[in-house]
Design an enzyme around this catalytic site. Structure first.
Site, PDB file in Angstrom:
ATOM      1  N   HIS A 457       0.808  -1.218   0.000  1.00 11.91           N
ATOM      2  CA  HIS A 457       0.000   0.000   0.000  1.00 11.91           C
ATOM      3  C   HIS A 457       0.847   1.278   0.000  1.00 11.91           C
ATOM      4  O   HIS A 457       0.314   2.379  -0.155  1.00 11.91           O
ATOM      5  CB  HIS A 457      -0.950   0.015   1.205  1.00 11.91           C
ATOM      6  CG  HIS A 457      -2.245   0.711   0.941  1.00 11.91           C
ATOM      7  ND1 HIS A 457      -2.374   1.736   0.032  1.00 11.91           N
ATOM      8  CD2 HIS A 457      -3.490   0.515   1.454  1.00 11.91           C
ATOM      9  CE1 HIS A 457      -3.626   2.158   0.005  1.00 11.91           C
ATOM     10  NE2 HIS A 457      -4.334   1.423   0.858  1.00 11.91           N
ATOM     11  N   ARG A 458       2.154   1.158   0.140  1.00 13.42           N
ATOM     12  CA  ARG A 458       3.021   2.336   0.048  1.00 13.42           C
ATOM     13  C   ARG A 458       3.113   2.825  -1.392  1.00 13.42           C
ATOM     14  O   ARG A 458       3.424   3.997  -1.642  1.00 13.42           O
ATOM     15  CB  ARG A 458       4.425   2.014   0.570  1.00 13.42           C
ATOM     16  CG  ARG A 458       4.492   1.630   2.035  1.00 13.42           C
ATOM     17  CD  ARG A 458       5.887   1.151   2.408  1.00 13.42           C
ATOM     18  NE  ARG A 458       6.298  -0.011   1.628  1.00 13.42           N
ATOM     19  CZ  ARG A 458       7.511  -0.565   1.709  1.00 13.42           C
ATOM     20  NH1 ARG A 458       8.419  -0.059   2.523  1.00 13.42           N
ATOM     21  NH2 ARG A 458       7.802  -1.623   0.973  1.00 13.42           N
TER      22      ARG A 458
END
Length: 484
Positions: A457-458
């Site tokens: 999710h980064r």
């Protein structure tokens, strides 16, 4: 090339190697060195060039390897070695690799026997340049073994670093691996009453397990019997005996068929240790998951049509995934330092494969560029090499996106853990017939499969995955582009 197995060179000191104090103050020109040569002749001294004794070190065969296991020594102590010959088979965290020597000489002393484990960079054997130096090398090996047993491992590693002029021997070329596999099936270690060719450790194990080596076919180089062959033969014999001994025999046979001893504590293999470290590393990455249902009727029809030409369903899924990734490069990206991410220049689809003792992910490189027939042939080649533990590091460490398929086991859906260093992994479930509502309000039957993507999710966000999965579904539901 996966890595290099280092050899350190040490020289046995001799009186002839001591520099003459007078000559050391003279010029380095050739004329100024003449008096020392003359002095040597006048005193009837003969200059001796000492042969080299080299330490053979455990190589680092992959970036995650911290220790290696000796599967088998292809040469015995005292054997003469020629440059390019295979010396030892080492099990890394992902594969077994033959390691060859860069130098001629004699395998003087083996310090780590078959089945033994050594840290990367630690000495596993000594190589003597001449026959005359074998005894000196063995003495050195014995003294090293004595000191290592009385000292911490860290002191042993520090002592090894004092060896001068490290050189190397390397794993043989890629083409050598299949040759070894073929040889093991053609040249059994015992055939027609000939001499049994087995490693010392395999012979010892056979004696302990009461296994007749003449009935064992070796899987080592040129059909050489190694420890795992003896263990397999012992397991089969145990199962045969247990099957005819009543109720107790049935229980023993059941345990033998599972290949485990109930209640036992088993240490991780090198591969299991690597998987464990990778899984712990993956927990540091913030991930999320998105699922999608895809209709597979058209894909199933295409597969039935071209299956006879050697095409596999895995190759079709990999090809469809690669084409979708080409349109969504962020899903093919990766973040390694937590500060930036990379749009990978190639689409390399890694596919999880369960093998004996662990899991490995062979990589279909440039999967978007290869035609489906070449991709299928490549996949079969990779699977064969994976199960023979002959994959080279670049064949399992270069994936940019991973597929994990449990559909063949009837699993309808599952989540996969993100491999470190990649942006996403897709879990593929089974394709099953389901009742669905059609656009005209009727009820029909369609084959559908569930895919779940786990992503970093980064770098990748929900909308990115949703868009990617829509594209993937369109390709699978209208697969005409897969055969181009």
């Amino acid at each position: 090339m996966a890595g290099l197995l280092h050899i350190g060179t040490s020289f046995i000191p001799s009186s002839s190697s001591v520099i003459n104090p007078k000559s050391s103050n003279q010029s380095s020109s050739s004329s100024s060195s003449l008096p020392s040569y003359t002095s040597v002749r006048r005193n009837n001294k003969k200059t001796q060039i000492q042969a080299k004794i080299r330490e053979i070190f455990m190589p680092a065969l992959s970036s995650t390897m911290t220790e290696g296991k000796i599967v088998s020594w292809t040469k015995s102590e005292g054997d003469k070695l020629s440059k390019g010959e295979s010396v030892v088979v080492v099990e890394s965290d992902k594969a077994d690799m033959d390691v060859e020597t860069f130098y001629d000489g004699y395998l003087a002393a083996i310090m780590v026997e078959e089945g033994g484990v050594a840290a990367v960079g630690s000495a596993i054997a000594y190589l003597a340049e001449t026959e005359d130096e074998i005894e000196a090398a063995r003495s050195k090996a014995n003294s090293s073994s004595s000191s290592s047993s009385a000292s911490p491992a860290s002191e042993t590693v520090a002592a090894e670093k004092t060896v001068e002029a490290p050189i190397a021997i390397q794993p043989p070329p890629l083409a050598a691996a299949p040759a070894v596999i073929a040889a093991s099936s053609v040249h059994p270690a015992s055939e027609g009453g000939k001499r049994i060719v087995a490693s010392p450790y395999a012979k010892k194990l056979a004696k302990e397990l009461s296994v007749n080596l003449s009935s064992v076919v070796g899987s080592g180089p040129m059909g050489r019997i190694v420890a795992k062959d003896v263990e397999a033969a012992a397991a089969v014999a145990s199962a045969d005996v247990s099957s005819g001994s009543g109720v107790q025999g049935q229980k023993s046979s059941s345990a033998a068929s599972t290949g485990v001893e109930l209640g036992s504590v088993v240490p991780f293999t090198a591969m299991q240790g690597a998987v464990s470290r990778n899984m712990l590393e993956s927990l540091k990455v913030p991930t999320f998951r998105v699922g999608y249902t895809i209709t597979t009727d058209a894909l199933d029809a295409l597969y039935k049509k071209i299956k006879s030409k050697g095409v596999t369903m895995t190759a079709l899924l990999a090809k469809a995934t690669a084409l979708a990734l080409a349109k969504h490069p962020v899903v093919n990206s990766s973040c390694r330092d937590g500060k930036s991410f990379t749009y990978n220049s190639s689409i390399n689809v890694a596919v999880a494969v369960a093998i004996d003792g662990g899991l490995i992910t062979p990589v279909l490189q440039d999967a978007d560029k290869l035609d489906i027939y070449s991709l299928s042939r490549k996949w079969k080649e990779l699977v064969d090499k994976a199960r023979a533990k002959q994959l080279q590091p670049h064949e399992y460490t270069t994936g940019t996106f991973t597929l994990s398929n449990l559909g063949m086991f009837g699993v309808d859906r599952f989540d996969a853990i993100l491999p470190p260093g990649t942006g996403a992994i897709m879990a593929v479930g089974a394709s099953e017939p389901k009742l669905v509502g059609t656009k005209d309000g009727r009820i029909g039957v369609k084959s559908q499969m569930q895919v779940n993507v786990t992503a970093d999710h980064r770098v990748i966000y929900g909308a990115d995955l949703a868009s990617f999965l829509q594209t993937l579904a369109n390709i699978i539901e209208d697969p005409k582009d897969l055969t181009f």
